[in-house]
Design a protein around this motif. Structure first.
Motif, PDB file in Angstrom:
ATOM      1  N   ALA A 131       2.276   3.771 -10.831  1.00 30.74           N
ATOM      2  CA  ALA A 131       1.834   2.374 -10.837  1.00 30.74           C
ATOM      3  C   ALA A 131       2.745   1.515 -11.708  1.00 30.74           C
ATOM      4  CB  ALA A 131       0.392   2.281 -11.316  1.00 30.74           C
ATOM      5  N   PHE A 191      -1.479  -0.670  -3.831  1.00 28.31           N
ATOM      6  CA  PHE A 191      -0.776  -0.488  -5.099  1.00 28.31           C
ATOM      7  C   PHE A 191      -1.695  -0.784  -6.288  1.00 28.31           C
ATOM      8  CE2 PHE A 191       3.992  -1.221  -3.878  1.00 28.31           C
ATOM      9  CZ  PHE A 191       3.915  -0.143  -2.997  1.00 28.31           C
ATOM     10  N   TYR A 209      -2.761  10.164  -2.997  1.00 26.75           N
ATOM     11  CA  TYR A 209      -3.587   8.951  -2.940  1.00 26.75           C
ATOM     12  C   TYR A 209      -3.129   8.111  -1.752  1.00 26.75           C
ATOM     13  CZ  TYR A 209      -4.685   4.033  -3.950  1.00 26.75           C
ATOM     14  OH  TYR A 209      -5.091   2.723  -3.860  1.00 26.75           O
ATOM     15  N   THR A 210      -4.090   7.492  -1.087  1.00 33.62           N
ATOM     16  CA  THR A 210      -3.789   6.531  -0.031  1.00 33.62           C
ATOM     17  C   THR A 210      -4.603   5.272  -0.289  1.00 33.62           C
ATOM     18  OG1 THR A 210      -3.283   8.229   1.622  1.00 33.62           O
ATOM     19  CG2 THR A 210      -3.936   6.069   2.446  1.00 33.62           C
ATOM     20  N   MET A 248      -2.127   8.528 -11.512  1.00 35.63           N
ATOM     21  CA  MET A 248      -0.848   8.035 -10.998  1.00 35.63           C
ATOM     22  C   MET A 248      -0.396   6.789 -11.757  1.00 35.63           C
ATOM     23  SD  MET A 248      -1.251   8.665  -6.877  1.00 35.63           S
ATOM     24  CE  MET A 248       0.492   8.352  -6.549  1.00 35.63           C
ATOM     25  N   SER A 273       0.839  -1.201   0.000  1.00 38.96           N
ATOM     26  CA  SER A 273       0.000   0.000   0.000  1.00 38.96           C
ATOM     27  C   SER A 273       0.869   1.245   0.000  1.00 38.96           C
ATOM     28  CB  SER A 273      -0.927   0.008   1.216  1.00 38.96           C
ATOM     29  OG  SER A 273      -0.172  -0.060   2.420  1.00 38.96           O
ATOM     30  N   ILE A 274       0.206   2.375  -0.191  1.00 35.64           N
ATOM     31  CA  ILE A 274       0.894   3.665  -0.295  1.00 35.64           C
ATOM     32  C   ILE A 274       0.111   4.726   0.461  1.00 35.64           C
ATOM     33  CG2 ILE A 274      -0.276   4.124  -2.491  1.00 35.64           C
ATOM     34  CD1 ILE A 274       2.161   5.726  -3.364  1.00 35.64           C
ATOM     35  N   GLU A 316      -4.774  -0.368  -6.713  1.00 30.99           N
ATOM     36  CA  GLU A 316      -5.903   0.539  -6.940  1.00 30.99           C
ATOM     37  C   GLU A 316      -5.461   1.985  -7.171  1.00 30.99           C
ATOM     38  OE1 GLU A 316      -8.199  -0.220  -3.416  1.00 30.99           O
ATOM     39  OE2 GLU A 316      -9.359  -1.809  -4.383  1.00 30.99           O
ATOM     40  N   LEU A 317      -4.211   2.174  -7.528  1.00 27.49           N
ATOM     41  CA  LEU A 317      -3.740   3.528  -7.823  1.00 27.49           C
ATOM     42  C   LEU A 317      -4.586   4.139  -8.931  1.00 27.49           C
ATOM     43  CD1 LEU A 317       0.073   2.845  -7.605  1.00 27.49           C
ATOM     44  CD2 LEU A 317      -1.037   4.767  -6.479  1.00 27.49           C
TER      45      LEU A 317
END
Length: 317
Positions: A71, A60, A56-57, A67, A50-51, A62-63
């Motif tokens: 990705a 990975f 975005y939060t 973005m 995750s990021i 679902e970026l």
């Protein structure tokens, strides 16, 4: 393999050569260590990677489309360094505004790449770092010149000449003030607009040649630490960029303000139609005066970059 690692990159500004670099003319690009991106990556007990960022939060996978470059970069980094898909968490923090011609997307890509290679304790040569930064840039910008990917990864100026990137290290002095208009620019739109302007009348190609001549003059002026001549060339370049149609009322106002406050020269930086301006001064005190004037007249943010700090530092150990 470590449990946590960080990577950091910085902004850049085109000192001279906007748009003309697209037409085989030289460009000079400066790093701006005052504005940075930090990427921190750590192993996590979560089931998926995750990021966390101001953009975005989430995971990975679902970026968001905006973005897509990040990705794609993460996919390449995971494939090379983390083929077992061990869950990691990536945190991004940036002080580089998006869409201002300061290389924000390239700096983000560079910081992420550095953090990944550090986490998996893998050597990262400069050319590899640039290559991974370019992966993101090609998605975000389509067909980038490579200027951003080169400059956000080094601490000294870069000369883009004859389609090559050359480490450019004249004995720099003075200070550069960068001021944000608060309006995003669009490189693709600006480049297309200039192309249409030039093709409508072949005589307009002389404007591009004039920008190339100014860049050559500045190369020599910087070598001789001639800041007044450098400033005059910056101002002359702004006149040409305005003729090309990429300046705006906000940019013109800030350039005029910088001159009135004592700058040696000022111009837009980047593609124009928004973004930032730069102003050159002899001293830090003068830079602070210019920065305050720019803030008082609409700049949403300013940075003061010592050009001396971009010189190679002697090892005194």
């Amino acid at each position: 393999m470590k449990t946590t690692a960080t990577g950091q990159s910085h902004a850049k500004v085109i000192f001279l050569g906007e748009h003309s670099a697209v037409y085989q003319q030289p460009a000079i690009v400066f790093p701006v260590p005052q504005a940075t991106v930090t990427a921190t990556i750590r192993m996590t007990a979560a089931p998926v990677s995750s990021i966390t960022s101001e953009y975005y939060t989430g995971t990975f996978t679902e970026l968001p489309p905006r973005m897509a470059g990040v990705a794609t970069l993460l996919q390449h980094l995971q494939h090379r360094l983390n083929p077992q898909a061990i869950p990691v968490h990536l945190t991004l923090h940036s002080t580089i505004p998006l869409g201002r011609g300061m290389g924000s997307s390239a700096a983000i890509a560079s910081a992420i790449t550095q953090a990944y290679f550090a986490l998996f304790e893998t050597p990262l040569p400069r050319e590899t770092l640039t290559a991974y930064t370019d992966i993101e840039e090609h998605i975000t910008h389509g067909n980038p010149s490579g200027i951003d990917a080169q400059t956000v990864n080094v601490a000294h100026p870069i000369l883009f000449e004859k389609q090559q990137f050359i480490d450019f290290q004249p004995p720099l002095t003075g200070f550069l003030v960068i001021a944000d208009t608060g309006l995003a620019s669009n490189t693709k739109t600006a480049v297309q607009q200039v192309h249409q302007f030039l093709t409508a009348d072949q005589q307009r190609q002389d404007l591009i040649l004039q920008l190339g001549t100014l860049t050559e003059r500045v190369k020599q002026a910087l070598q001789h630490q001639d800041l007044p001549a450098t400033g005059q060339s910056l101002t002359a370049a702004q006149t040409i960029l305005r003729a090309l149609g990429v300046s705006t009322p906000q940019i013109d106002q800030l350039v005029t303000t910088a001159h009135a406050a004592g700058a040696l020269g000022a111009k837009l930086t980047g593609s124009g139609l928004g973004g930032c301006i730069i102003a050159l001064t002899q001293t830090r005190t003068a830079a602070q005066t210019v920065a305050k004037a720019l803030t008082d007249h609409g700049a949403t943010q300013t940075w003061i970059q010592s050009l001396y700090e971009l010189n190679p530092q002697e090892d005194l150990s």
